[in-house]
Write a protein that holds these residues in place. Sequence first.
Motif, PDB file in Angstrom:
ATOM      1  N   PRO A   1       0.797  -1.239   0.000  1.00  8.65           N
ATOM      2  CA  PRO A   1       0.000   0.000   0.000  1.00  8.65           C
ATOM      3  C   PRO A   1       0.824   1.282   0.000  1.00  8.65           C
ATOM      4  O   PRO A   1       0.289   2.347  -0.298  1.00  8.65           O
ATOM      5  N   LEU A   2       2.117   1.212   0.328  1.00  7.26           N
ATOM      6  CA  LEU A   2       2.926   2.433   0.234  1.00  7.26           C
ATOM      7  C   LEU A   2       3.336   2.704  -1.213  1.00  7.26           C
ATOM      8  O   LEU A   2       3.878   3.754  -1.528  1.00  7.26           O
TER       9      LEU A   2
ATOM     10  N   LEU B   1      -5.820  11.333  11.227  1.00 10.73           N
ATOM     11  CA  LEU B   1      -4.508  11.962  11.419  1.00 10.73           C
ATOM     12  C   LEU B   1      -4.147  12.006  12.903  1.00 10.73           C
ATOM     13  O   LEU B   1      -2.978  11.822  13.267  1.00 10.73           O
TER      14      LEU B   1
ATOM     15  N   GLU C   1      -2.512   7.946  11.515  1.00 10.49           N
ATOM     16  CA  GLU C   1      -2.666   7.048  10.354  1.00 10.49           C
ATOM     17  C   GLU C   1      -2.213   7.756   9.089  1.00 10.49           C
ATOM     18  O   GLU C   1      -2.343   8.971   8.968  1.00 10.49           O
ATOM     19  N   LYS C   2      -1.721   6.969   8.140  1.00  9.96           N
ATOM     20  CA  LYS C   2      -1.385   7.510   6.824  1.00  9.96           C
ATOM     21  C   LYS C   2      -2.675   7.619   6.012  1.00  9.96           C
ATOM     22  O   LYS C   2      -3.505   6.711   6.036  1.00  9.96           O
TER      23      LYS C   2
ATOM     24  N   GLY D   1      -2.982   7.545  -0.810  1.00 11.21           N
ATOM     25  CA  GLY D   1      -3.128   8.353  -2.011  1.00 11.21           C
ATOM     26  C   GLY D   1      -2.572   9.762  -1.842  1.00 11.21           C
ATOM     27  O   GLY D   1      -2.712  10.588  -2.742  1.00 11.21           O
TER      28      GLY D   1
ATOM     29  N   HIS E   1       4.440  11.744  -1.342  1.00 13.84           N
ATOM     30  CA  HIS E   1       5.348  11.091  -2.291  1.00 13.84           C
ATOM     31  C   HIS E   1       6.771  11.215  -1.780  1.00 13.84           C
ATOM     32  O   HIS E   1       7.117  12.227  -1.167  1.00 13.84           O
ATOM     33  N   ARG E   2       7.585  10.206  -2.034  1.00  7.47           N
ATOM     34  CA  ARG E   2       8.982  10.265  -1.590  1.00  7.47           C
ATOM     35  C   ARG E   2       9.773  11.330  -2.342  1.00  7.47           C
ATOM     36  O   ARG E   2      10.559  12.069  -1.735  1.00  7.47           O
TER      37      ARG E   2
ATOM     38  N   LYS F   1       7.863  16.998  -3.603  1.00  7.56           N
ATOM     39  CA  LYS F   1       7.563  17.628  -2.320  1.00  7.56           C
ATOM     40  C   LYS F   1       6.450  18.670  -2.429  1.00  7.56           C
ATOM     41  O   LYS F   1       5.890  19.092  -1.418  1.00  7.56           O
TER      42      LYS F   1
ATOM     43  N   MET G   1      -6.407  17.828   3.358  1.00 11.12           N
ATOM     44  CA  MET G   1      -5.027  17.347   3.533  1.00 11.12           C
ATOM     45  C   MET G   1      -4.021  18.475   3.327  1.00 11.12           C
ATOM     46  O   MET G   1      -2.982  18.515   3.974  1.00 11.12           O
TER      47      MET G   1
ATOM     48  N   LYS H   1      -1.971  18.933   6.643  1.00  8.38           N
ATOM     49  CA  LYS H   1      -0.616  18.339   6.591  1.00  8.38           C
ATOM     50  C   LYS H   1       0.256  18.916   5.487  1.00  8.38           C
ATOM     51  O   LYS H   1       1.381  18.475   5.300  1.00  8.38           O
TER      52      LYS H   1
ATOM     53  N   LEU I   1      -0.028  18.234   2.499  1.00 13.57           N
ATOM     54  CA  LEU I   1       0.260  17.091   1.619  1.00 13.57           C
ATOM     55  C   LEU I   1      -0.669  17.127   0.414  1.00 13.57           C
ATOM     56  O   LEU I   1      -1.800  17.612   0.492  1.00 13.57           O
TER      57      LEU I   1
ATOM     58  N   ASP J   1      -2.101   7.930  -7.922  1.00 12.39           N
ATOM     59  CA  ASP J   1      -2.963   6.797  -7.553  1.00 12.39           C
ATOM     60  C   ASP J   1      -4.337   7.254  -7.089  1.00 12.39           C
ATOM     61  O   ASP J   1      -5.344   6.585  -7.321  1.00 12.39           O
TER      62      ASP J   1
HETATM   63  N1  COA Z   1      -0.787  10.667   5.322  1.00 14.04           N
HETATM   64  C1  COA Z   1      -0.424  11.219   6.488  1.00 14.04           C
HETATM   65  N2  COA Z   1       0.831  11.595   6.770  1.00 14.04           N
HETATM   66  C2  COA Z   1       1.744  11.405   5.817  1.00 14.04           C
HETATM   67  C3  COA Z   1       1.434  10.835   4.572  1.00 14.04           C
HETATM   68  C4  COA Z   1       0.117  10.472   4.344  1.00 14.04           C
HETATM   69  N3  COA Z   1      -0.254   9.935   3.187  1.00 14.04           N
HETATM   70  N4  COA Z   1       2.546  10.786   3.821  1.00 14.04           N
HETATM   71  C5  COA Z   1       3.538  11.276   4.567  1.00 14.04           C
HETATM   72  N5  COA Z   1       3.057  11.651   5.771  1.00 14.04           N
HETATM   73  C6  COA Z   1       3.793  12.245   6.872  1.00 14.04           C
HETATM   74  C7  COA Z   1       4.408  11.141   7.724  1.00 14.04           C
HETATM   75  O1  COA Z   1       3.568  10.705   8.745  1.00 14.04           O
HETATM   76  C8  COA Z   1       5.647  11.826   8.222  1.00 14.04           C
HETATM   77  O2  COA Z   1       5.276  12.686   9.260  1.00 14.04           O
HETATM   78  P1  COA Z   1       6.207  12.863  10.556  1.00 14.04           P
HETATM   79  O3  COA Z   1       7.502  13.411  10.012  1.00 14.04           O
HETATM   80  O4  COA Z   1       5.437  13.793  11.400  1.00 14.04           O
HETATM   81  O5  COA Z   1       6.368  11.495  11.124  1.00 14.04           O
HETATM   82  C9  COA Z   1       6.081  12.683   7.045  1.00 14.04           C
HETATM   83  O6  COA Z   1       4.886  12.969   6.323  1.00 14.04           O
HETATM   84  C10 COA Z   1       7.079  11.997   6.128  1.00 14.04           C
HETATM   85  O7  COA Z   1       6.484  10.733   5.734  1.00 14.04           O
HETATM   86  P2  COA Z   1       7.296   9.451   5.343  1.00 14.04           P
HETATM   87  O8  COA Z   1       6.389   8.272   5.373  1.00 14.04           O
HETATM   88  O9  COA Z   1       8.561   9.372   6.159  1.00 14.04           O
HETATM   89  O10 COA Z   1       7.700   9.816   3.866  1.00 14.04           O
HETATM   90  P3  COA Z   1       8.298   8.833   2.844  1.00 14.04           P
HETATM   91  O11 COA Z   1       9.005   9.631   1.831  1.00 14.04           O
HETATM   92  O12 COA Z   1       9.045   7.729   3.493  1.00 14.04           O
HETATM   93  O13 COA Z   1       6.996   8.128   2.224  1.00 14.04           O
HETATM   94  C11 COA Z   1       5.081   7.695   0.984  1.00 14.04           C
HETATM   95  C12 COA Z   1       6.396   8.474   1.030  1.00 14.04           C
HETATM   96  C13 COA Z   1       4.512   7.796  -0.417  1.00 14.04           C
HETATM   97  C14 COA Z   1       5.336   6.230   1.298  1.00 14.04           C
HETATM   98  C15 COA Z   1       4.102   8.319   2.003  1.00 14.04           C
HETATM   99  O14 COA Z   1       3.800   9.644   1.642  1.00 14.04           O
HETATM  100  C16 COA Z   1       2.850   7.492   2.138  1.00 14.04           C
HETATM  101  O15 COA Z   1       2.840   6.521   2.916  1.00 14.04           O
HETATM  102  N6  COA Z   1       1.750   7.853   1.414  1.00 14.04           N
HETATM  103  C17 COA Z   1       0.544   7.078   1.446  1.00 14.04           C
HETATM  104  C18 COA Z   1       0.664   5.871   0.508  1.00 14.04           C
HETATM  105  C19 COA Z   1       0.637   6.278  -0.943  1.00 14.04           C
HETATM  106  O16 COA Z   1      -0.215   7.035  -1.364  1.00 14.04           O
HETATM  107  N7  COA Z   1       1.565   5.722  -1.702  1.00 14.04           N
HETATM  108  C20 COA Z   1       1.642   5.946  -3.155  1.00 14.04           C
HETATM  109  C21 COA Z   1       2.850   6.743  -3.487  1.00 14.04           C
HETATM  110  S1  COA Z   1       2.861   7.199  -5.180  1.00 14.04           S
END
Ligand code: COA
Length: 382
Positions: free
Chosen positions: A226-227, A256, A260-261, A264, A267-268, A271, A307, A311, A313, A318
């Motif tokens: 799911p990530l 939140l 919970e995440k 959708g 993104h890594r 930004k 969002m 956040k 975000l 997706d």
């Molecule tokens: N919902 C809530 N908070 C989120 C979030 C989301 N979808 N995405 C990131 N955050 C927050 C995290 O909780 C974290 O907060 P903190 O610093 O207070 O702990 C911060 O933003 C950084 O998140 P992190 O998971 O470390 O970033 P990452 O670069 O490792 O992860 C994703 C990127 C895509 C995995 C992440 O944004 C995510 O899990 N998104 C949801 C799943 C998703 O849509 N994936 C498809 C990607 S194309």
Amino acid sequence: MIDTKVNLPDGYKPGLEGIVAGTSSISEVDAQKDALSYRGYPAHDLAEKATYEEVSHLLLKGKLPNKSELTVFQSQLSSERSLSPFIIESLKKCSQKAHPMVLLRYAVELIGIEDVDADKSDVDANLRKALRLVAKTPTVIAALSRLRQGKDPLPPSPNLGHAANFLYMTLGKEQDPEVSKIFDSSNILYGDHGFNASTFAARVTASTLSDLHSSVISAIGALKGPLHGGANEAAIEMLLKIGDISTAEAWIKSALARKEKIMGFGHRVYKRQDSRAPFMKVLAEKMAHRVGDTKLFAMSCRLEDIMKAEKNLFPNVDYHCAVAYYLMGLPIEIYTPIFAMARMSGWTAHILEQYASNRLIRPECIYTGPRNQVLVTIEKRN
Ligand code: COA
């Protein structure tokens, strides 16, 4: 969990964030400009003006096809769409309760076993294997979808393009060309995306000089989570659970608060915004107007605002794909497999690129466990 007593070397990045792990000429993700291009062409331009077949040719063969090249490529893809009776029967025997991504992994294994080039690994043989996977994956996913509904799989139609044929095989009837184009565009936007987790998994496997099908199976496994690709299914499940725009804010705030995440979103690499999302959002809205039901789309926009405010975000591709696919009437459990079928051209292009200039991908890790343990006989152990 990292032992904090361990000295972490300078530059250590959990999750390899920001680490350059190789070179590629297939796609460029420019997070500074919120842009994505395939071999230099903006992905949104391709999504608007080209077909998936043209983009597949671009990714796999390095150039956009001219008319005659496209005709040849289309007919090669079309002639490779069918699955053998053995594969259809094997899928029928599987538990239809298994997730289609699990069954897709299995089907790719079977396709690899049957491939007439299975024992060859030269460039041309690998290209033929890639092409067969691009052609057959939609047939597998459509078959899985129908089997889950207790229906027999439909054979592919040679008269339809890649996207239109998939919708026909899945939904049981030809769709309006506008719907097929929206679906085709979404597949183009999913086509490739730099060293994302599944592509990297494919390249790691290819770097051991394992075969192309094993590399694709690694990618499918990584995409399922799911990530990564699993986010489109998780996003629509969440929207359906929220159910109404009036409850959206309270629902999101409480999720939140529980840390919970929200699926959708985020993104890594990007930004500020996912380069693909604005274009896909327009397509989701188009679908909403087409079916005459804008409730889901309106709720998705409301969540986007919440969002942003809560956040900062943004939604990723997706999120909007999930809304568009739901409005097309596609079953939710095949959203991630659809991502896989669209990414197949990108995955296989990366595998070919890895083979062409290979060095084993083998990073190191920081050991955080105990040291200097004394071995005692089994009788004396706790
Ligand atoms: N919902 C809530 N908070 C989120 C979030 C989301 N979808 N995405 C990131 N955050 C927050 C995290 O909780 C974290 O907060 P903190 O610093 O207070 O702990 C911060 O933003 C950084 O998140 P992190 O998971 O470390 O970033 P990452 O670069 O490792 O992860 C994703 C990127 C895509 C995995 C992440 O944004 C995510 O899990 N998104 C949801 C799943 C998703 O849509 N994936 C498809 C990607 S194309």
